[in-house]
Design a protein around this motif. Sequence first.
Motif, mmCIF file in Angstrom:
data_model
loop_
_atom_site.group_PDB
_atom_site.id
_atom_site.type_symbol
_atom_site.label_atom_id
_atom_site.label_comp_id
_atom_site.label_asym_id
_atom_site.label_seq_id
_atom_site.Cartn_x
_atom_site.Cartn_y
_atom_site.Cartn_z
ATOM 1 N N UNK A 22 0.831 -1.316 -0.068
ATOM 2 C CA UNK A 22 0.162 -0.003 0.084
ATOM 3 C C UNK A 22 0.890 1.307 0.041
ATOM 4 N N UNK A 23 2.033 1.331 0.693
ATOM 5 C CA UNK A 23 2.734 2.441 0.682
ATOM 6 C C UNK A 23 3.307 2.554 -0.579
ATOM 7 N N UNK A 24 3.718 1.610 -1.146
ATOM 8 C CA UNK A 24 4.535 1.627 -2.461
ATOM 9 C C UNK A 24 3.441 2.382 -3.595
ATOM 10 N N UNK A 25 2.192 2.311 -3.152
ATOM 11 C CA UNK A 25 1.127 2.843 -4.112
ATOM 12 C C UNK A 25 0.981 4.331 -3.992
ATOM 13 N N UNK A 26 1.405 4.829 -2.608
ATOM 14 C CA UNK A 26 1.020 6.132 -2.236
ATOM 15 C C UNK A 26 2.400 6.807 -1.794
ATOM 16 N N UNK A 27 3.489 6.880 -2.539
ATOM 17 C CA UNK A 27 4.439 7.755 -1.975
ATOM 18 C C UNK A 27 4.986 7.409 -0.824
ATOM 19 N N UNK A 28 4.927 6.149 -0.358
ATOM 20 C CA UNK A 28 5.776 5.681 0.950
ATOM 21 C C UNK A 28 4.743 5.983 2.058
ATOM 22 N N UNK A 29 3.429 6.292 2.002
ATOM 23 C CA UNK A 29 2.592 6.677 3.059
ATOM 24 C C UNK A 29 1.461 5.678 3.062
ATOM 25 N N UNK A 30 0.803 5.661 4.341
ATOM 26 C CA UNK A 30 -0.515 4.619 4.303
ATOM 27 C C UNK A 30 -1.625 5.634 4.988
ATOM 28 N N UNK A 31 -2.666 5.489 4.679
ATOM 29 C CA UNK A 31 -3.679 6.057 5.326
ATOM 30 C C UNK A 31 -4.214 5.231 6.519
ATOM 31 N N UNK A 32 -4.198 6.272 7.668
ATOM 32 C CA UNK A 32 -4.492 5.659 8.891
ATOM 33 C C UNK A 32 -5.674 6.460 9.516
ATOM 34 N N UNK A 33 -6.257 5.940 10.447
ATOM 35 C CA UNK A 33 -7.248 6.577 11.152
ATOM 36 C C UNK A 33 -7.002 6.919 12.490
ATOM 37 N N UNK A 34 -6.923 7.897 13.083
ATOM 38 C CA UNK A 34 -6.611 8.340 14.305
ATOM 39 C C UNK A 34 -7.940 8.843 15.149
ATOM 40 N N UNK A 35 -7.881 8.751 16.545
ATOM 41 C CA UNK A 35 -8.997 9.380 17.366
ATOM 42 C C UNK A 35 -8.157 10.524 18.057
ATOM 43 N N UNK A 36 -9.073 11.456 18.158
ATOM 44 C CA UNK A 36 -8.669 12.718 18.792
ATOM 45 C C UNK A 36 -9.055 12.612 20.149
ATOM 46 N N UNK A 37 -8.604 13.383 21.045
ATOM 47 C CA UNK A 37 -9.113 13.458 22.531
ATOM 48 C C UNK A 37 -10.459 13.582 22.729
ATOM 49 N N UNK A 38 -11.099 14.490 21.863
ATOM 50 C CA UNK A 38 -12.353 14.543 21.934
ATOM 51 C C UNK A 38 -13.166 13.512 21.425
ATOM 52 N N UNK A 39 -12.591 12.206 20.766
ATOM 53 C CA UNK A 39 -13.251 11.254 20.176
ATOM 54 C C UNK A 39 -13.485 11.332 18.814
#
Length: 108
Positions: A22-39
């Motif tokens: 996946x990273x090789x397809x996107x400029x050595x990056x992957x899309x992740x989901x993060x949770x902020x302190x407010x949820x």
Amino acid sequence: MGMKRLNVDQMEEDLRGDVLMEASRHGNKILVTDELPDGEMVDQWEPVVSNESLKTMLEVYQELQAEGYLVEYARVPVTEPKDTDFDALIRKISQADINTEIIFSCQI
């Protein structure tokens, strides 16, 4: 029948391969989901620095051991809880010194 340690270790190896592809397809990056302190959940692109920057749990422990840390890797996958799963955990814990720190990881 529940998962075996080798199955889980192999799944981690497979996941690493998927992440690298996946990273090789996107400029050595992957899309992740993060949770902020407010949820709030937000998507963000995380860089994948190198193949060596992605490690399985087993590899992390092996590196720590190679560096001289007194750590032990024990994995008891509990997907369909059975008495034998808990027996294995209790046996491992009961063998440890009273001052031993034990880390549990639950992946849901």
